[in-house]
Design a protein around this motif. Structure first.
Motif, short mmCIF file in Angstrom:
data_model
loop_
_atom_site.label_atom_id
_atom_site.label_comp_id
_atom_site.label_asym_id
_atom_site.label_seq_id
_atom_site.Cartn_x
_atom_site.Cartn_y
_atom_site.Cartn_z
N MET B 1 -17.79 9.93 3.80
CA MET B 1 -16.67 9.55 3.14
C MET B 1 -16.22 10.10 1.96
N LEU B 2 -14.72 10.60 2.16
CA LEU B 2 -14.22 11.38 1.03
C LEU B 2 -14.24 10.83 -0.35
N VAL B 3 -14.76 11.87 -1.25
CA VAL B 3 -14.83 11.19 -2.68
C VAL B 3 -13.67 11.10 -3.43
N THR B 4 -12.95 10.30 -3.76
CA THR B 4 -11.50 10.19 -4.37
C THR B 4 -11.58 9.56 -5.81
N SER B 5 -12.75 9.65 -6.37
CA SER B 5 -13.09 9.10 -7.61
C SER B 5 -12.21 9.66 -8.79
N SER B 6 -11.88 10.93 -8.64
CA SER B 6 -11.09 11.46 -9.63
C SER B 6 -9.71 10.79 -10.02
N ARG B 7 -9.22 9.88 -8.97
CA ARG B 7 -7.87 9.29 -9.24
C ARG B 7 -8.30 7.70 -9.84
N PHE B 8 -9.44 7.53 -10.50
CA PHE B 8 -9.76 6.12 -11.05
C PHE B 8 -8.58 5.71 -11.48
N LYS B 9 -8.02 6.27 -12.82
CA LYS B 9 -6.94 5.48 -13.67
C LYS B 9 -5.76 5.15 -12.97
N GLU B 10 -5.12 6.05 -12.02
CA GLU B 10 -4.11 5.75 -11.39
C GLU B 10 -4.13 4.66 -10.37
N ARG B 11 -5.36 4.47 -9.67
CA ARG B 11 -5.80 3.37 -8.80
C ARG B 11 -5.84 2.21 -9.52
N ALA B 12 -6.72 2.19 -10.51
CA ALA B 12 -6.78 0.94 -11.44
C ALA B 12 -5.61 0.52 -11.61
N ARG B 13 -4.62 1.34 -12.07
CA ARG B 13 -3.28 0.71 -12.51
C ARG B 13 -2.60 0.21 -11.58
N GLU B 14 -2.55 0.46 -10.34
CA GLU B 14 -1.99 -0.09 -9.07
C GLU B 14 -2.58 -1.24 -8.81
N LYS B 15 -4.14 -1.36 -8.78
CA LYS B 15 -4.89 -2.59 -8.53
C LYS B 15 -4.71 -3.64 -9.53
N LEU B 16 -4.40 -3.49 -10.86
CA LEU B 16 -4.09 -4.45 -11.82
C LEU B 16 -2.99 -5.05 -11.40
N ALA B 17 -1.70 -4.37 -10.92
CA ALA B 17 -0.62 -5.09 -10.59
C ALA B 17 -0.71 -5.58 -9.24
N ASP B 18 -1.66 -5.80 -8.59
CA ASP B 18 -1.70 -6.39 -7.08
C ASP B 18 -1.92 -7.62 -7.14
N PRO B 19 -1.10 -8.65 -7.25
CA PRO B 19 -1.44 -10.03 -7.41
C PRO B 19 -2.29 -10.86 -6.29
N VAL B 322 -15.06 -5.06 -15.64
CA VAL B 322 -13.92 -4.02 -15.15
C VAL B 322 -13.88 -4.14 -13.62
N TYR B 323 -14.89 -4.10 -12.82
CA TYR B 323 -14.95 -4.57 -11.31
C TYR B 323 -14.03 -5.63 -11.22
N GLN B 324 -14.27 -6.58 -11.96
CA GLN B 324 -13.40 -7.90 -11.69
C GLN B 324 -11.86 -7.52 -11.99
N SER B 325 -11.58 -6.72 -12.81
CA SER B 325 -10.20 -6.38 -12.74
C SER B 325 -9.50 -5.43 -11.96
N VAL B 326 -10.24 -4.56 -11.43
CA VAL B 326 -9.78 -3.43 -10.41
C VAL B 326 -10.12 -3.39 -9.03
N GLY B 327 -11.30 -4.10 -8.85
CA GLY B 327 -11.74 -4.11 -7.67
C GLY B 327 -12.45 -2.86 -7.07
N GLY B 328 -12.81 -2.92 -5.74
CA GLY B 328 -13.73 -1.88 -5.42
C GLY B 328 -13.19 -0.32 -5.14
N HIS B 329 -11.82 -0.42 -4.73
CA HIS B 329 -11.23 0.77 -3.96
C HIS B 329 -10.83 1.74 -5.22
N ALA B 330 -10.72 1.18 -6.32
CA ALA B 330 -10.36 2.14 -7.67
C ALA B 330 -11.48 3.24 -7.70
#
Ligand code: SF4
Lengths: 190, 466
Positions: B1-19, B322-330
């Motif tokens: 699986m491709l590592v995309t962890s460098s985009r953590f902050k950006e993804r976290a922001r999206e996930k926080l906004a996903d009801p 942190v996981y509880q707020s942003v989920g696993g994909h971030a």
């Protein structure tokens, strides 16, 4: 390393009450198995037939060879001793032993104990002698080493209730890929 | 699986906004956290068992080579073929070779996180082999072309409606809306695949040195199918999964399902040893075990060795704020949550996952619940130190730390700065004593106020009151 393996020292064990059979029953029910009791082996076909009728299930089953000689006809049940196929709806097995601590059946595979019988049918009925209920997994392993001195059987399967999944919205649903129902018939006398 | 962890902050922001995701995560937190607490209360000697479990894992890791050799000896004696894979690519190559040697067209897979590490499905597809995920969650993800977001509950991010839509579109059957009907439909669709597959691919929760066995825990029964029905069985597992004896397995199994899903035991524990006997009516004719390194030996003897104790229960993520707020994909790779924040940098490269060791409040919830006592916050702190030492942190942070160090090494200067700082912040707080906007820290105060200090340092107060 070899010394540690040879010692097979058990870890700290949780308490299991004075009556392993009662503990087993309680735990098995908690995991959504159902439990029935009969006095001896010859009453098994009657119990099976009653159970199948109660759940409006077909009176036809695939079973382990050890049960082939029972008088199934007298109770209207058609049973065949063989490995299970895709179309079998009811599978009847024995069990190598059962574990009180967790309400678990221990099944081992072999020429006369095919693994598919407890796996493919939607209903799994297991016949277990009360004397084969042991306290914990450690006791089951000890029994396994004495009775299968040639090494671990190909498949040792611990079964604790019907198959289930909670993958969708964390909602527990019984009957995923394995059986929907696990019914345990305990035998009290030899 | 491709590592995309460098985009953590950006993804976290999206996930926080996903009801929808937020709703799902709250539910997960409730079920798994409560379930674990209840099942652990049922053991009167939980902490003893936990200490014993950590010791079992440490013992295996201390003599890893010896235990693996013993496993190989026992397994080989029973007709199992043991392969050693140093890299992730090698894993895929070995599986494809086995498949070719046995004329395999179709493979059914039971859940394996190591195979996710290796992107095995892509490799099999390229070799012309149809690989079907059979764990319900993983199957849904395969249909949706998505990666898992939790190691135990891989589709926690998806709602029932999304699954209904997906099944309707892919199965071309009338739309089902109930969860039980959806599960039945998946069972009906997958059953024929189990019966016709040539190869079953599984992971292993443990491998047992004493007996040469592999062991998997499952609830759905797909693991039993994959290890019983096809004529070839391939088990793929990390080398760290070895445990010495069946007794050790018993101890670990008292903790794994309890910590993972709040079950006292999983529905099935399948222990498989060797191949079908001559008179057996079922079972695979060929059994291959692939022992995977892929970065694991690098951890041995390093400051991170404790991480290899991990039994992949997922408790650390279930309890992580942190996981509880942003989920696993971030988190951007196979392993999310605190265990992922340690594993991703060490397996996939620290430079590819700069934010992960910082995606933690170091509250130590994870350390408290980990059944094998891995000090996750300590390990994350070590990774932060390594980032600093390797100059992987932004220049502003380095500069700030250098300035702080300069002051900290000069007590008189430090005290002076403190006095000035405290008074300045007190002024800033005004009558309400809340700082709305912190100079040089606007990011911090964007979402919350900083309570203002009352105007004197601790030392000043101390001397005044003495
Ligand atoms: S680090 Fe500990 S809590 Fe997290 S998955 Fe591994 S064993 Fe479980």
């Amino acid at each position: 390393m070899e010394g540690h393996i040879a010692a097979r020292a058990p870890g700290p064990l949780p308490r299991v009450g004075d009556d392993p059979a009662a503990h087993f029953r309680e735990r098995a029910l908690a995991l959504a198995s159902t439990v029935d009791e009969v006095g001896s082996l010859e009453y098994v076909p009657r119990a099976v037939s009653a159970y199948l009728n109660r759940h409006s299930l077909p009176l036809a089953a695939v079973c382990w060879p050890q049960f082939a000689a029972l008088d199934w006809n007298a109770h209207g049940v058609r049973s065949e001793a063989r490995a299970a196929t895709a179309t079998d709806l009811v599978g009847i097995t024995g069990a190598f032993c059962a574990i009180a601590e967790t309400g678990t059946l221990v099944l081992v595979s072999g020429p006369r104990t095919p693994a598919t019988v407890s796996l493919l049918p939607e209903t799994h009925i297991a016949v277990v002698h009360v004397s084969r209920i042991v306290r914990n997994m450690e006791a089951a392993w000890a029994l396994l080493r004495t009775e299968h001195s040639g090494g671990c059987p190909r498949a040792v399967t611990l079964v604790s209730g019907p198959s289930r999944t909670a993958d969708v919205e964390q909602t527990v649903t019984l009957g995923a890929h394995g059986p929907y129902r696990v019914h345990i018939i305990l035998i009290w006398r030899a | 699986m491709l590592v995309t962890s460098s985009r953590f902050k950006e993804r976290a922001r999206e996930k926080l906004a996903d009801p929808n995701l937020q709703h799902a995560l709250r539910k997960l937190q409730g079920n798994f956290v409560r379930g674990r607490a209840e099942r652990i209360r049922e053991l009167d000697n939980f902490e003893d068992i936990r200490a014993a479990a950590a010791a079992i894992r440490d013992r295996a890791l201390a003599d890893l080579d010896l235990y693996l050799e013993r496993f190989e000896r026992e397994a080989t004696a029973r007709g199992t073929v043991v392969h050693w894979a140093e890299t992730r690519d090698e894993v895929s190559r070995i599986v494809c070779d086995i498949a070719r040697a046995h004329n395999v067209r179709k493979a059914v897979k039971s859940k394996s996180m190591v195979s996710e590490e290796c992107a095995l499905n892509e490799a099999l597809a390229a070799a012309g082999i149809e690989a079907i995920e059979t764990d319900l969650g993983e199957y849904i993800l395969q249909l949706a072309h998505e990666p898992p977001s939790h190691i135990v509950a891989p589709v926690v991010h998806k709602s029932r409606d999304e699954v209904s839509d997906l099944f309707e579109q892919k199965h071309r059957r009338p739309r089902k809306s109930g969860i039980a009907e959806l599960c039945r439909e998946a069972r009906e669709v997958l059953r024929p695949h189990f019966l016709t597959a040539d190869m079953g691919i599984s992971g292993a929760n443990f491998i047992v040195a004493e007996t040469g066995s592999t062991l998997i825990v499952t609830n759905e029964g797909n693991g039993r199918m994959a290890t019983t029905l096809p004529r070839v069985h391939v088990a793929i597992t990390g080398i760290e999964k070895v445990v010495p004896t069946l007794e050790d397995v018993a101890t670990l199994l008292r903790l794994l399902p309890r910590s993972a899903t709040g079950q006292s035991i999983t529905n099935y524990v399948s222990i498989t040893t060797g191949v079908k006997g001559r008179e057996d009516l079922d079972g695979p004719e060929h059994f291959h075990v692939i022992l995977v390194d892929a970065g694991r030996t690098r951890l041995l003897g390093s400051g991170m060795q404790e991480m290899l104790r991990c039994i992949r229960c997922g408790a650390c993520m279930n309890h992580c704020p942190v996981y509880q707020s942003v989920g696993g994909h971030a988190y951007g790779w196979v392993y999310p949550g605190p265990m992922g924040s340690v594993l991703t940098p060490v397996y996939a490269g620290l430079e590819n996952a700069l934010d992960l060791p910082h995606a933690s409040t170091l509250c130590n919830q994870c350390g408290v619940v980990c059944p094998v006592k891995i000090p996750l916050p300590d390990l994350m702190r070590k990774l932060r130190e390594e980032q600093f030492a390797r100059r992987l942190r932004p220049w502003r942070e380095r500069l700030a730390l250098a300035a702080w160090r300069y002051a900290a090494e000069r007590p008189a200067l430090y005290a002076l700065l403190e006095r000035v700082g405290v008074r300045f912040l007190a002024r800033l707080g005004g009558k309400k004593r809340r700082i709305r906007r912190l100079p040089f820290g606007a990011g911090w105060t964007a979402g919350r106020d900083l309570p203002a200090p009352q105007g004197a340092t601790f030392k000043e107060l101390y001397w005044r009151r003495r």
